[in-house]
Write a protein that holds these residues in place. Structure first.
Motif, PDB file in Angstrom:
ATOM      1  N   ILE A  16      12.266 -59.064   6.546  1.00  9.16           N
ATOM      2  CA  ILE A  16      12.283 -60.382   7.183  1.00  9.16           C
ATOM      3  C   ILE A  16      13.691 -60.979   7.156  1.00  9.16           C
ATOM      4  CG2 ILE A  16      11.424 -62.757   6.984  1.00  9.16           C
ATOM      5  CD1 ILE A  16       9.437 -60.765   8.196  1.00  9.16           C
ATOM      6  N   SER A  17      14.445 -60.698   6.107  1.00  9.37           N
ATOM      7  CA  SER A  17      15.801 -61.249   5.998  1.00  9.37           C
ATOM      8  C   SER A  17      16.736 -60.713   7.082  1.00  9.37           C
ATOM      9  CB  SER A  17      16.396 -60.950   4.622  1.00  9.37           C
ATOM     10  OG  SER A  17      16.596 -59.557   4.457  1.00  9.37           O
ATOM     11  N   ARG A  18      16.328 -59.670   7.789  1.00 14.15           N
ATOM     12  CA  ARG A  18      17.141 -59.144   8.891  1.00 14.15           C
ATOM     13  C   ARG A  18      17.124 -60.109  10.083  1.00 14.15           C
ATOM     14  NH1 ARG A  18      20.730 -56.597   6.920  1.00 14.15           N
ATOM     15  NH2 ARG A  18      20.076 -58.021   5.328  1.00 14.15           N
ATOM     16  N   LEU A  19      16.111 -60.960  10.138  1.00 15.09           N
ATOM     17  CA  LEU A  19      16.018 -61.932  11.228  1.00 15.09           C
ATOM     18  C   LEU A  19      17.012 -63.065  11.039  1.00 15.09           C
ATOM     19  CD1 LEU A  19      12.132 -62.126  11.485  1.00 15.09           C
ATOM     20  CD2 LEU A  19      13.688 -60.871  12.992  1.00 15.09           C
ATOM     21  N   SER A  20      17.178 -63.514   9.793  1.00 14.21           N
ATOM     22  CA  SER A  20      18.093 -64.617   9.491  1.00 14.21           C
ATOM     23  C   SER A  20      18.233 -64.748   7.988  1.00 14.21           C
ATOM     24  CB  SER A  20      17.549 -65.923  10.061  1.00 14.21           C
ATOM     25  OG  SER A  20      18.397 -66.999   9.712  1.00 14.21           O
ATOM     26  N   ARG A  21      19.216 -65.502   7.577  1.00 20.88           N
ATOM     27  CA  ARG A  21      19.399 -65.791   6.151  1.00 20.88           C
ATOM     28  C   ARG A  21      18.862 -67.159   5.774  1.00 20.88           C
ATOM     29  NH1 ARG A  21      19.588 -61.614   3.057  1.00 20.88           N
ATOM     30  NH2 ARG A  21      21.241 -60.172   3.565  1.00 20.88           N
ATOM     31  N   THR A  22      18.424 -67.937   6.780  1.00 17.02           N
ATOM     32  CA  THR A  22      17.880 -69.256   6.461  1.00 17.02           C
ATOM     33  C   THR A  22      16.370 -69.252   6.661  1.00 17.02           C
ATOM     34  OG1 THR A  22      18.070 -70.224   8.672  1.00 17.02           O
ATOM     35  CG2 THR A  22      20.025 -70.349   7.264  1.00 17.02           C
ATOM     36  N   LEU A  23      15.665 -69.853   5.734  1.00 15.69           N
ATOM     37  CA  LEU A  23      14.218 -69.894   5.794  1.00 15.69           C
ATOM     38  C   LEU A  23      13.724 -70.627   7.037  1.00 15.69           C
ATOM     39  CD1 LEU A  23      11.548 -69.176   4.512  1.00 15.69           C
ATOM     40  CD2 LEU A  23      11.725 -71.235   3.115  1.00 15.69           C
ATOM     41  N   LEU A  24      14.382 -71.709   7.396  1.00 13.94           N
ATOM     42  CA  LEU A  24      13.978 -72.473   8.576  1.00 13.94           C
ATOM     43  C   LEU A  24      14.053 -71.612   9.835  1.00 13.94           C
ATOM     44  CD1 LEU A  24      13.056 -75.079   9.895  1.00 13.94           C
ATOM     45  CD2 LEU A  24      15.458 -75.766  10.028  1.00 13.94           C
ATOM     46  N   GLU A  25      15.123 -70.875   9.993  1.00 16.81           N
ATOM     47  CA  GLU A  25      15.275 -70.033  11.181  1.00 16.81           C
ATOM     48  C   GLU A  25      14.258 -68.885  11.176  1.00 16.81           C
ATOM     49  OE1 GLU A  25      19.042 -69.238  13.903  1.00 16.81           O
ATOM     50  OE2 GLU A  25      19.239 -68.305  11.936  1.00 16.81           O
ATOM     51  N   ILE A  26      13.980 -68.315  10.017  1.00 18.71           N
ATOM     52  CA  ILE A  26      12.965 -67.262   9.914  1.00 18.71           C
ATOM     53  C   ILE A  26      11.606 -67.812  10.332  1.00 18.71           C
ATOM     54  CG2 ILE A  26      11.640 -65.837   8.292  1.00 18.71           C
ATOM     55  CD1 ILE A  26      14.295 -65.380   6.771  1.00 18.71           C
ATOM     56  N   MET A  27      11.258 -68.989   9.828  1.00 21.98           N
ATOM     57  CA  MET A  27       9.967 -69.594  10.165  1.00 21.98           C
ATOM     58  C   MET A  27       9.878 -69.910  11.664  1.00 21.98           C
ATOM     59  SD  MET A  27       8.417 -69.464   7.356  1.00 21.98           S
ATOM     60  CE  MET A  27       6.959 -70.420   7.614  1.00 21.98           C
ATOM     61  N   THR A  28      10.968 -70.332  12.260  1.00 19.70           N
ATOM     62  CA  THR A  28      11.007 -70.607  13.696  1.00 19.70           C
ATOM     63  C   THR A  28      10.771 -69.326  14.495  1.00 19.70           C
ATOM     64  OG1 THR A  28      12.512 -72.473  13.359  1.00 19.70           O
ATOM     65  CG2 THR A  28      12.436 -71.531  15.581  1.00 19.70           C
ATOM     66  N   ILE A  29      11.400 -68.243  14.067  1.00 15.38           N
ATOM     67  CA  ILE A  29      11.234 -66.955  14.746  1.00 15.38           C
ATOM     68  C   ILE A  29       9.797 -66.463  14.602  1.00 15.38           C
ATOM     69  CG2 ILE A  29      11.884 -64.505  14.690  1.00 15.38           C
ATOM     70  CD1 ILE A  29      14.749 -65.538  13.878  1.00 15.38           C
TER      71      ILE A  29
END
Length: 104
Positions: free
Chosen positions: A69-82
């Motif tokens: 999942i961290s490959r999508l982003s390093r920020t939790l907010l951006e991961i949740m948005t994706i």
């Protein structure tokens, strides 16, 4: 369509992650149609990476495979948005290392 997305910080990581995704796809009866790869820090905004246009063009029933999942982003907010975007679009998202499946 089954898409594999690989974001690595160094070129050395690419082959190991590619092999992991290939093993995962084979084990789950999936055939990868497209590969999206980039070497860039996860702190760079999704909008500034190949990931943004990829997510925009995905359609219901498509599958996205990442190693973590961290490959999508390093920020939790951006991961949740994706994740929210994928679920709303009815795109199945697999994370091979964590064993997560995000779908409707």
């Amino acid at each position: 369509m089954v898409i594999a997305y690989l974001r690595v910080s160094t070129e050395k990581q690419f082959l190991a992650n590619q092999k992991e995704i290939l093993r995962f796809a084979e084990k789950n009866g999936l055939s990868i149609d497209k590969w999206y790869t980039e070497t860039v820090s996860g702190s760079v905004s999704t909008k500034e990476r190949k990931l943004a246009p990829l997510l925009r063009q995905m359609k219901p029933g498509d599958t996205l495979i990442v190693t973590e999942i961290s490959r999508l982003s390093r920020t939790l907010l951006e991961i949740m948005t994706i994740l929210n975007s994928c679920i709303k679009k009815q795109v199945v998202l697999y994370s091979t290392k964590e064993g997560y499946v995000f779908q409707n």
